[in-house]
Design a protein around this motif. Structure first.
Motif, PDB file in Angstrom:
ATOM      1  N   VAL A   1      -7.832 -29.558  -2.885  1.00  0.00           N
ATOM      2  CA  VAL A   1      -8.194 -28.203  -2.486  1.00  0.00           C
ATOM      3  C   VAL A   1      -9.712 -28.102  -2.585  1.00  0.00           C
TER       4      VAL A   1
ATOM      5  N   LEU B   1      -9.135 -24.265   0.258  1.00  0.00           N
ATOM      6  CA  LEU B   1      -8.253 -24.769   1.308  1.00  0.00           C
ATOM      7  C   LEU B   1      -7.828 -26.194   0.989  1.00  0.00           C
TER       8      LEU B   1
ATOM      9  N   GLN C   1      -7.504 -29.596   2.203  1.00  0.00           N
ATOM     10  CA  GLN C   1      -8.187 -30.171   3.362  1.00  0.00           C
ATOM     11  C   GLN C   1      -7.936 -31.658   3.556  1.00  0.00           C
TER      12      GLN C   1
ATOM     13  N   SER D   1      -5.531 -27.512   7.401  1.00  0.00           N
ATOM     14  CA  SER D   1      -6.049 -26.641   6.342  1.00  0.00           C
ATOM     15  C   SER D   1      -5.014 -25.592   5.974  1.00  0.00           C
ATOM     16  N   VAL D   2      -4.804 -25.439   4.665  1.00  0.00           N
ATOM     17  CA  VAL D   2      -3.862 -24.460   4.143  1.00  0.00           C
ATOM     18  C   VAL D   2      -4.534 -23.742   2.985  1.00  0.00           C
ATOM     19  N   LEU D   3      -4.463 -22.416   2.978  1.00  0.00           N
ATOM     20  CA  LEU D   3      -5.039 -21.637   1.884  1.00  0.00           C
ATOM     21  C   LEU D   3      -4.339 -21.954   0.573  1.00  0.00           C
ATOM     22  N   LYS D   4      -5.111 -22.023  -0.506  1.00  0.00           N
ATOM     23  CA  LYS D   4      -4.532 -22.253  -1.836  1.00  0.00           C
ATOM     24  C   LYS D   4      -5.374 -21.496  -2.860  1.00  0.00           C
TER      25      LYS D   4
ATOM     26  N   ASN E   1     -12.983 -22.054   9.052  1.00  0.00           N
ATOM     27  CA  ASN E   1     -11.800 -22.799   8.639  1.00  0.00           C
ATOM     28  C   ASN E   1     -10.852 -21.891   7.853  1.00  0.00           C
ATOM     29  N   ARG E   2     -11.406 -21.103   6.937  1.00  0.00           N
ATOM     30  CA  ARG E   2     -10.592 -20.186   6.125  1.00  0.00           C
ATOM     31  C   ARG E   2      -9.962 -19.101   7.001  1.00  0.00           C
TER      32      ARG E   2
ATOM     33  N   ALA F   1      -7.116 -20.556   8.951  1.00  0.00           N
ATOM     34  CA  ALA F   1      -5.969 -20.817   8.072  1.00  0.00           C
ATOM     35  C   ALA F   1      -5.244 -19.521   7.727  1.00  0.00           C
ATOM     36  N   GLU F   2      -6.008 -18.443   7.520  1.00  0.00           N
ATOM     37  CA  GLU F   2      -5.406 -17.148   7.169  1.00  0.00           C
ATOM     38  C   GLU F   2      -4.493 -16.627   8.265  1.00  0.00           C
TER      39      GLU F   2
END
Length: 143
Positions: A59, A63, A65, A98-101, A134-135, A138-139
């Motif tokens: 992370v 994100l 990544q 990319s995934v939010l974390k 990127n964020r 992903a959101e």
């Protein structure tokens, strides 16, 4: 045993996947064999599942990544005499979607079905998007 589990970890102080790659090339981040490692206080109880093809997902800036395959877990005794676990990693970083974390402490287990997929090889060398873009993507679930 044919179960696999991954780990997920915040890469604190890292600004990008390239920044993480540079860190892994430093002498301080490597084991005697030249492989990158991450030393942690806790030893994973699910060691066999991790070593059965598991990866550590990184992370970076909130994100997920990228990931690295876990090669082995080595015992390391610190200068304070405390036993620690060195997670020895394949040097190759695989970019992921990319995934939010949200922030968390230490590492956590990550089931394969919850892990973000790798980016296609054709996108591995794409220029990185700015963190804010990127964020935002992903959101809304675009990447």
């Amino acid at each position: 045993m044919d179960k696999t589990v991954n780990l997920i970890k915040l890469s604190v102080g890292t600004e990008s996947v390239e920044d993480l790659a540079r860190w892994h090339q430093t002498r301080r981040a490597q084991a005697e064999d030249g492989l990158p490692r991450h030393v942690t206080r806790m030893w994973p109880k699910r060691q066999a599942e991790i070593l059965n093809g598991g990866s550590i997902f990184w992370v970076i800036k909130g994100l997920v990544q990228c990931r690295q395959r876990v090669l082995r877990l080595d015992e390391v005794i610190g200068s304070d005499g405390i036993r620690r676990c060195a997670i020895v990693l394949d040097p190759q970083l695989h970019r992921t979607q990319s995934v939010l974390k949200r922030p968390f402490q230490g590492w956590r287990y990550l089931a394969p079905e919850d892990a973000p997929p790798d980016l296609p090889e054709s996108r591995e060398n794409d220029d990185a998007l700015p963190v804010e873009l990127n964020r935002a993507l992903a959101e809304i679930g675009v990447i």
